[in-house]
Design an enzyme around this catalytic site. Structure first.
Site, PDB file in Angstrom:
ATOM      1  N   ASP A 115       7.726 -35.242 -28.021  1.00 17.89           N
ATOM      2  CA  ASP A 115       6.813 -34.655 -27.017  1.00 17.89           C
ATOM      3  C   ASP A 115       7.536 -33.523 -26.268  1.00 17.89           C
ATOM      4  O   ASP A 115       7.006 -32.415 -26.118  1.00 17.89           O
ATOM      5  CB  ASP A 115       6.379 -35.707 -25.978  1.00 17.89           C
ATOM      6  N   GLU A 142       1.564 -30.858 -20.632  1.00 18.88           N
ATOM      7  CA  GLU A 142       1.649 -32.250 -20.159  1.00 18.88           C
ATOM      8  C   GLU A 142       3.016 -32.654 -19.600  1.00 18.88           C
ATOM      9  O   GLU A 142       3.099 -33.353 -18.601  1.00 18.88           O
ATOM     10  CB  GLU A 142       1.275 -33.196 -21.312  1.00 18.88           C
ATOM     11  N   ASP A 198      -1.139 -29.760 -25.090  1.00 15.91           N
ATOM     12  CA  ASP A 198      -0.695 -31.155 -25.184  1.00 15.91           C
ATOM     13  C   ASP A 198       0.269 -31.179 -26.370  1.00 15.91           C
ATOM     14  O   ASP A 198      -0.147 -31.049 -27.524  1.00 15.91           O
ATOM     15  CB  ASP A 198      -1.875 -32.110 -25.419  1.00 15.91           C
ATOM     16  N   ILE A 200       2.127 -33.483 -27.803  1.00 11.68           N
ATOM     17  CA  ILE A 200       1.690 -34.536 -28.741  1.00 11.68           C
ATOM     18  C   ILE A 200       0.545 -35.261 -28.050  1.00 11.68           C
ATOM     19  O   ILE A 200       0.748 -35.987 -27.073  1.00 11.68           O
ATOM     20  CB  ILE A 200       2.806 -35.540 -29.082  1.00 11.68           C
ATOM     21  N   ASP A 201      -0.644 -35.017 -28.548  1.00 11.57           N
ATOM     22  CA  ASP A 201      -1.790 -35.759 -28.039  1.00 11.57           C
ATOM     23  C   ASP A 201      -1.889 -37.028 -28.872  1.00 11.57           C
ATOM     24  O   ASP A 201      -1.843 -36.970 -30.098  1.00 11.57           O
ATOM     25  CB  ASP A 201      -3.054 -34.915 -28.175  1.00 11.57           C
ATOM     26  N   THR A 203       0.212 -39.922 -28.129  1.00 10.42           N
ATOM     27  CA  THR A 203       1.598 -40.364 -28.342  1.00 10.42           C
ATOM     28  C   THR A 203       1.647 -41.815 -28.829  1.00 10.42           C
ATOM     29  O   THR A 203       2.519 -42.172 -29.624  1.00 10.42           O
ATOM     30  CB  THR A 203       2.428 -40.188 -27.052  1.00 10.42           C
ATOM     31  N   ASP A 374      -6.040 -32.618 -22.812  1.00  9.08           N
ATOM     32  CA  ASP A 374      -6.560 -33.575 -23.798  1.00  9.08           C
ATOM     33  C   ASP A 374      -7.854 -33.105 -24.445  1.00  9.08           C
ATOM     34  O   ASP A 374      -8.384 -33.799 -25.319  1.00  9.08           O
ATOM     35  CB  ASP A 374      -6.777 -34.945 -23.145  1.00  9.08           C
TER      36      ASP A 374
HETATM   37  N1  LIG Z   1      -5.422 -45.270 -19.634  1.00  8.88           N
HETATM   38  C1  LIG Z   1      -5.845 -44.206 -20.325  1.00  8.88           C
HETATM   39  N2  LIG Z   1      -7.149 -43.954 -20.407  1.00  8.88           N
HETATM   40  C2  LIG Z   1      -7.597 -42.888 -21.100  1.00  8.88           C
HETATM   41  N3  LIG Z   1      -6.776 -42.014 -21.748  1.00  8.88           N
HETATM   42  C3  LIG Z   1      -5.453 -42.225 -21.701  1.00  8.88           C
HETATM   43  C4  LIG Z   1      -4.932 -43.337 -20.990  1.00  8.88           C
HETATM   44  N4  LIG Z   1      -3.601 -43.309 -21.118  1.00  8.88           N
HETATM   45  C5  LIG Z   1      -3.295 -42.213 -21.873  1.00  8.88           C
HETATM   46  N5  LIG Z   1      -4.414 -41.559 -22.217  1.00  8.88           N
HETATM   47  C6  LIG Z   1      -4.510 -40.323 -22.998  1.00  8.88           C
HETATM   48  O1  LIG Z   1      -5.538 -40.430 -23.942  1.00  8.88           O
HETATM   49  C7  LIG Z   1      -5.252 -39.468 -24.959  1.00  8.88           C
HETATM   50  C8  LIG Z   1      -5.412 -40.074 -26.303  1.00  8.88           C
HETATM   51  O2  LIG Z   1      -6.738 -40.030 -26.546  1.00  8.88           O
HETATM   52  P1  LIG Z   1      -7.378 -40.946 -27.627  1.00  8.88           P
HETATM   53  O3  LIG Z   1      -7.573 -42.251 -26.956  1.00  8.88           O
HETATM   54  O4  LIG Z   1      -8.642 -40.203 -27.872  1.00  8.88           O
HETATM   55  O5  LIG Z   1      -6.461 -40.999 -28.758  1.00  8.88           O
HETATM   56  C9  LIG Z   1      -3.865 -39.061 -24.805  1.00  8.88           C
HETATM   57  O6  LIG Z   1      -3.852 -37.781 -24.270  1.00  8.88           O
HETATM   58  C10 LIG Z   1      -3.296 -40.027 -23.851  1.00  8.88           C
HETATM   59  O7  LIG Z   1      -2.260 -39.426 -23.230  1.00  8.88           O
HETATM   60  P2  LIG Z   1      -0.976 -38.859 -24.064  1.00  8.88           P
HETATM   61  O8  LIG Z   1      -1.293 -37.423 -24.348  1.00  8.88           O
HETATM   62  O9  LIG Z   1       0.117 -39.037 -23.121  1.00  8.88           O
HETATM   63  O10 LIG Z   1      -0.850 -39.654 -25.331  1.00  8.88           O
HETATM   64 MG   LIG Z   2      -2.719 -36.218 -24.554  1.00  2.33          MG
END
Ligand SMILES: Nc1ncnc2c1ncn2[C@@H]1O[C@H](COP(=O)(O)O)[C@@H](O)[C@H]1OP(=O)(O)O
Ligand SMILES: [Mg+2]
Length: 438
Positions: A115, A142, A198, A200-201, A203, A374
């Site tokens: 990331d 991010e 983002d 890494i979307d 993660t 996101d």
């Molecule tokens: N509690 C949460 N509720 C909703 N989305 C979240 C939560 N925690 C992290 N995310 C973020 O949801 C996104 C993933 O989406 P999806 O559920 O569609 O795969 C990511 O961007 C993730 O952050 P991150 O970018 O840090 O991984």
């Molecule tokens: Mg993300």
């Protein structure tokens, strides 16, 4: 350019490659652009780079055919180059990710060396190519370098990844941290247009060896329109721009796809590109084939239910039971399509491709505040393919009010592969919310 937009909307023409569309600029370059040629299996890194460059040049000839597009040409090339570099790096890291390469953030979501490194690689690439000087790059991203400033194993691992990806052994750890912190820009409508990243979307998907995406967008600060979106999806196999087949296994499609992309045969992942008014395209991340214009193959008939609806893989990110109720509401009296659960903005790419799912729903916990990174790149990818992304009440997502989306999203975010599917989805969410008092 008009030719190309039309291409992306016309389902019968979907599989034409960018090299088939002849802009005047492209005709001049035709000597070195050949569509769909088959390449030898074992290709050197230099050969891969060269063919990627040719395919990107062909894409730019189609999307920037007018002289007035010179500035866009540089912007688009930079964005694709940045996402590709970061995606290649992430792909390598995911294969050998060790436990100590991952940390928990304060909100308990994971962050990995990839990331941080992906954010630095993209920030550095944007700075190197910035017309207005590196200090004028506006980037909402991010991660921040707080955890890396003190040095240590994590910092060294991140910096080594960045030095390799940027092919610059001179980069210091401090420069890598500074590059990461370029992403602290606040966004909003008061300054100039800005990048949104983002690194890494998804993660959790990355750590779980599933889907993830490197997501870079460019926003018009005044209007909040997304001008450009690039999604690097290393575990989403490129199949000539055609859709995945559900026979791959409905339930386990996500891991089947990831396994295929990780396989020894080296199936290439996908990169989606979309620019406002120019259409949406997908190509292989390894440059082994040209980009293909895509437009969602929307089924308008209620008789003809989509094979699946999409939602988060992780139930902590979205209320799976409520989306089940919405899906049943749309297909009232008929059997609702099953969910296809995929991590990250790969969902937006799949929606744009069409043929697998025409609707995407996201209902996070009420306390969760959605971040602009996101969604920004995915919005452009879906909209330029003829779809619509909005909040749960059908309102445009306001991405120029800071790093977060507005608090009131009417319960979540939804997307349809066409205006018609989107309209039906928004109506069904309202009915399901009333029925469940959500
Ligand atoms: N509690 C949460 N509720 C909703 N989305 C979240 C939560 N925690 C992290 N995310 C973020 O949801 C996104 C993933 O989406 P999806 O559920 O569609 O795969 C990511 O961007 C993730 O952050 P991150 O970018 O840090 O991984
Ligand atoms: Mg993300």
């Amino acid at each position: 350019m008009a030719q190309c937009t039309q291409l992306s909307r016309n389902s019968q023409e979907r599989n034409k490659t960018c090299s088939n569309v002849r802009s005047p600029v492209q005709q001049r370059r035709q000597g070195r652009i050949r569509a769909g040629r088959s390449l030898p299996r074992a290709r050197s890194m230099a050969a891969k780079m060269q063919s990627m460059n040719e395919h990107v040049a062909a894409l730019l000839d189609v999307t920037c055919a007018d002289d007035a597009d010179e500035e866009n040409r540089s912007l688009y090339r930079t964005a694709i180059d940045a996402v590709k570099r970061a995606s290649d790096m992430c792909h390598g890291v995911q294969r050998g990710l060790a436990e100590e390469d991952t940390k928990a953030k304060q909100d308990d979501s994971p962050v990995t060396i990839a990331d941080y490194a992906a954010q630095a690689v993209i920030a550095l690439t944007l700075m190197q190519n910035s017309k207005g000087g590196s200090e004028n790059v506006r980037l909402v991203a991010e991660e921040d370098a707080n955890e890396l400033r003190d040095g240590g194993r994590l910092t060294e691992a991140v910096a080594n990844l960045v030095r390799t990806a940027m092919d610059d052994g001179e980069l210091t750890n401090a420069q890598v941290c500074d590059a990461i912190d370029v992403g602290l820009y606040e966004g909003g409508d008061q300054g100039g247009n800005f990048w949104v990243l983002d690194p890494i979307d998804g993660t959790r998907g990355f750590v779980g060896r599933r889907q993830y995406a490197v997501c870079l967008g460019y926003v018009d600060a005044k209007t909040g329109d997304v001008l450009l979106g690039v999604l690097g999806c290393p575990n989403l196999p490129f199949r000539g721009g055609d859709v995945m087949r559900l026979s791959d296994g409905q339930e386990g499609l996500d891991s089947v796809l990831a396994a295929e992309a990780r396989s020894e045969q080296g199936v290439a992942g996908s990169v989606f590109f979309a620019a406002k008014g120019k259409g949406t395209y997908v190509g292989p991340l390894d440059g082994s084939a040209p980009f293909v214009a895509i437009g969602a193959k929307a089924r308008q008939s209620e008789e003809d239910a989509p094979p699946a609806f999409m939602e988060s893989y992780d139930a902590r990110h979205s209320d799976h039971s409520f989306s089940g109720v919405v899906a049943s509401t749309i297909f009232d009296g008929k059997s609702a399509p099953p969910p296809l659960r995929v991590d990250s903005q790969c969902k937006y790419g799949l929606l744009a491709m069409g043929g697998i799912a025409d609707i995407y729903m996201r209902f996070p916990p009420s306390k969760y505040r959605e971040k602009i990174w996101d969604h920004v790149a995915g919005i452009c990818v879906v909209e330029e393919a003829g779809g619509v992304v909005s909040d749960a009440k059908g309102r445009k997502l306001r991405v120029n009010e800071g790093r977060f989306l507005p608090e009131d999203l009417g319960g979540g975010i939804c997307a349809g592969s066409s205006q018609s599917w989107h309209g039906r989805l928004v109506d069904a969410i309202a009915v399901a919310a009333a029925a469940t008092q959500k």
